[in-house]
Every structure is written in C-alpha cells, then in structure tokens.
Design an enzyme around this catalytic site. Structure first.
Site, PDB file in Angstrom:
ATOM      1  N   CYS A  75      -0.256   1.226  -4.478  1.00  0.00           N
ATOM      2  CA  CYS A  75      -0.767   1.473  -5.808  1.00  0.00           C
ATOM      3  C   CYS A  75      -2.006   0.945  -5.865  1.00  0.00           C
ATOM      4  O   CYS A  75      -2.341  -0.384  -5.685  1.00  0.00           O
ATOM      5  CB  CYS A  75       0.322   0.566  -6.698  1.00  0.00           C
ATOM      6  SG  CYS A  75      -0.313   0.863  -8.499  1.00  0.00           S
ATOM      7  N   CYS A 187      -5.515   7.041  -7.123  1.00  0.00           N
ATOM      8  CA  CYS A 187      -4.270   6.746  -7.885  1.00  0.00           C
ATOM      9  C   CYS A 187      -3.146   7.430  -6.932  1.00  0.00           C
ATOM     10  O   CYS A 187      -3.423   8.529  -6.618  1.00  0.00           O
ATOM     11  CB  CYS A 187      -4.120   7.373  -9.215  1.00  0.00           C
ATOM     12  SG  CYS A 187      -2.390   7.025  -9.804  1.00  0.00           S
TER      13      CYS A 187
HETATM   14  N1  DGL Z   1       0.206   4.901  -8.396  1.00  0.00           N
HETATM   15  C1  DGL Z   1      -0.558   4.013  -9.276  1.00  0.00           C
HETATM   16  C2  DGL Z   1      -1.930   3.788  -8.674  1.00  0.00           C
HETATM   17  O1  DGL Z   1      -2.098   3.909  -7.583  1.00  0.00           O
HETATM   18  C3  DGL Z   1      -0.342   4.346 -10.725  1.00  0.00           C
HETATM   19  C4  DGL Z   1      -0.828   3.141 -11.567  1.00  0.00           C
HETATM   20  C5  DGL Z   1      -0.041   3.216 -12.836  1.00  0.00           C
HETATM   21  O2  DGL Z   1       1.242   3.290 -13.131  1.00  0.00           O
HETATM   22  O3  DGL Z   1      -0.825   3.359 -13.975  1.00  0.00           O
HETATM   23  O4  DGL Z   1      -2.874   3.140  -9.472  1.00  0.00           O
END
Ligand code: DGL
Length: 258
Positions: A75, A187
C-alpha cells in the site's frame, strides 16, 4: 517449521495490494503467502497519518500472528505514513514497502507530462515530495493527480464499465489537452483499472506501476537473508479481510487471477 518455509505477509487498506501479491506469486511460486486486506477501514488515503500508522501496526500484528518471515506493505499510503515506524518497531523481520514508480517513467524520456495517480495522502506526504524533488521537477513535468473515490469504486468491485469510465474521463480530461508522457499508478488498487484507463488516454501511452520493482526487491532481500523457500512444490495463498464477508472474500481471490 523451518524459517524459510514460513509464509510472506502482505497487507493493504483493502484488495489493492493483491496487484502486488499476484506479481510475487508469478515470480516466486514456491513461496506461501498470507494477505490481509483492511477493507473495513478503507480508504486509508483520507485518514490522518496517525490513524494509518495505528492501522498498519494492527495489520502487522495480525500477520506476525500467522508466523510470516517477511512483510510487504502493499500500500503506497501505508508505506508513506508508517514504514519508518514499522521498521523501527519490528527489527527482526524484513519489511518492504512500495512507492510510486517515478524512476522508470522519467527514464522513458518521452515528451509531455508524467501523471502520478495516487491517494491524496500519498501525494501530500514527505516521502513522495522527496521523490519528486529527486527527479527534479523544476520543469513541472511531473503532475500529481489525486484520485479520491477511486479506491472505493475498486473496493466495490467496479473494475470496468461505464461508472469507472466516467470517473477516469473526468479525472484526466484536463491533461488530455496536452501531451501525456506516461501515467504512474501510485496506488496498488489502480493496476486493476489499467485496461480501462488505457482505453481512455490512448493505448500508446505507457502506464507504469511499482509492483514488479517491489517484488524484485523482495526476492533480493529474501536471497540475502537466506530466506527463500527452496521447496519443489508450489506454495499456498491465503487471503484474509477485516470485513470478512462473502463478497469481499470472493473479490480478493478473483483479483488474484486477473
Ligand atoms: N492501495 C492503497 C495505496 O496503495 C490505497 C490506499 C487507500 O485506501 O486510500 O495507496
């Protein structure tokens, strides 16, 4: 159990980190994996840094309770908010994070803007701003493009179709008046919408994400620490989710096969 036979832990605010997990399974099929998606608390990108740190500790504790030998913070948001604190607290385990893959985008040397699609928190944090400075953004070539609401759509299983197309068209419309050199998906949820995005911005514009780089780094680290699983059989993948309902559990395994 021998240490190198233990699983590798991955966590994310939801199902996004599965885009990193699937690359790991491709590169290291002999490894076993335990994934934790915190969909109950998604999105992380609109929370405070302290909240994301707290949730990252909880996710790490959960994965440690499953006996993981290494941890991947799959993440970008949690990496920028919490990786220093995690490494500080859990010194006995290798911890790998992910950040927007700016370097390969800059190295393409294509004319036009480089759009960085990520959550508002990733783009506001020091880590990203240092990264942007490193690649010299004096010319304003690198354009952060916060995408509020996109994580929620993907968490809802919307990875194609009209609703997603409308969202993406709206987001990139302004930039489409100029040349786009490349798009960086900062993301881990976003690789799942790469096909739709490509259809909108044009198939010739490269779309880059950091999952392969992160997984290569994970492999190097496991090699260095003699932690690679040398077994002859393929390992297993177990996906947990804090929502723990049928829909989200099924979505996790479905995305793994994408
Ligand atoms: N997959 C997360 C990232 O890489 C998402 C973050 C979120 O939940 O806002 O930033």
């Amino acid at each position: 159990m021998e240490k190198n036979q233990k699983p590798i832990g991955f966590f994310d605010s939801g199902v996004g980190g599965i885009s990193v997990l699937r690359e790991a399974v491709r590169l290291m099929p002999k490894e076993s994996y335990v994934y934790f998606g915190d969909s109950k608390n998604a999105p992380y990108g609109t929370k405070t840094v302290e909240e994301v740190q707290e949730l990252s500790f909880k996710a790490t504790e959960f994965l440690l309770s499953k006996g993981v030998k290494a941890l991947v913070v799959a993440c970008n948001t949690a990496t920028s908010a919490a990786i220093i604190k995690l490494r500080d607290k859990y010194k006995d385990i290798p911890i790998i994070g992910i950040e927007p893959a700016l370097k390969p985008a800059v190295e393409l040397n294509r004319p036009g803007k480089i759009l960085i699609m990520a959550t508002p928190m990733t783009l506001a944090e020091k880590k990203f701003n240092n990264l942007m400075k490193k690649y010299g953004n004096n010319s304003g070539q690198i354009r952060p493009l916060p995408c509020p609401g996109l994580v929620e759509l993907i968490e809802d299983g919307v990875i194609s179709g009209r609703r997603l197309e409308d969202y993406l068209r709206n987001r990139v419309a302004f930039y489409m008046q100029e040349d786009i050199a490349a798009v960086v998906l900062g993301c881990t949820h976003f690789p799942f919408i790469k096909g739709t995005l490509s259809g909108i911005i044009g198939k010739d514009i490269p779309i880059i994400d950091g999952s392969v780089g992160t997984v290569n780094q994970l492999k190097r680290l496991l090699e260095d620490e003699n932690l690679l699983n040398l077994s002859k059989e393929d390992g297993s993948v177990t996906i947990y989710n804090s929502l723990n309902n049928d829909k989200i559990n099924a979505l996790g395994y479905e995305l793994l096969k994408k």
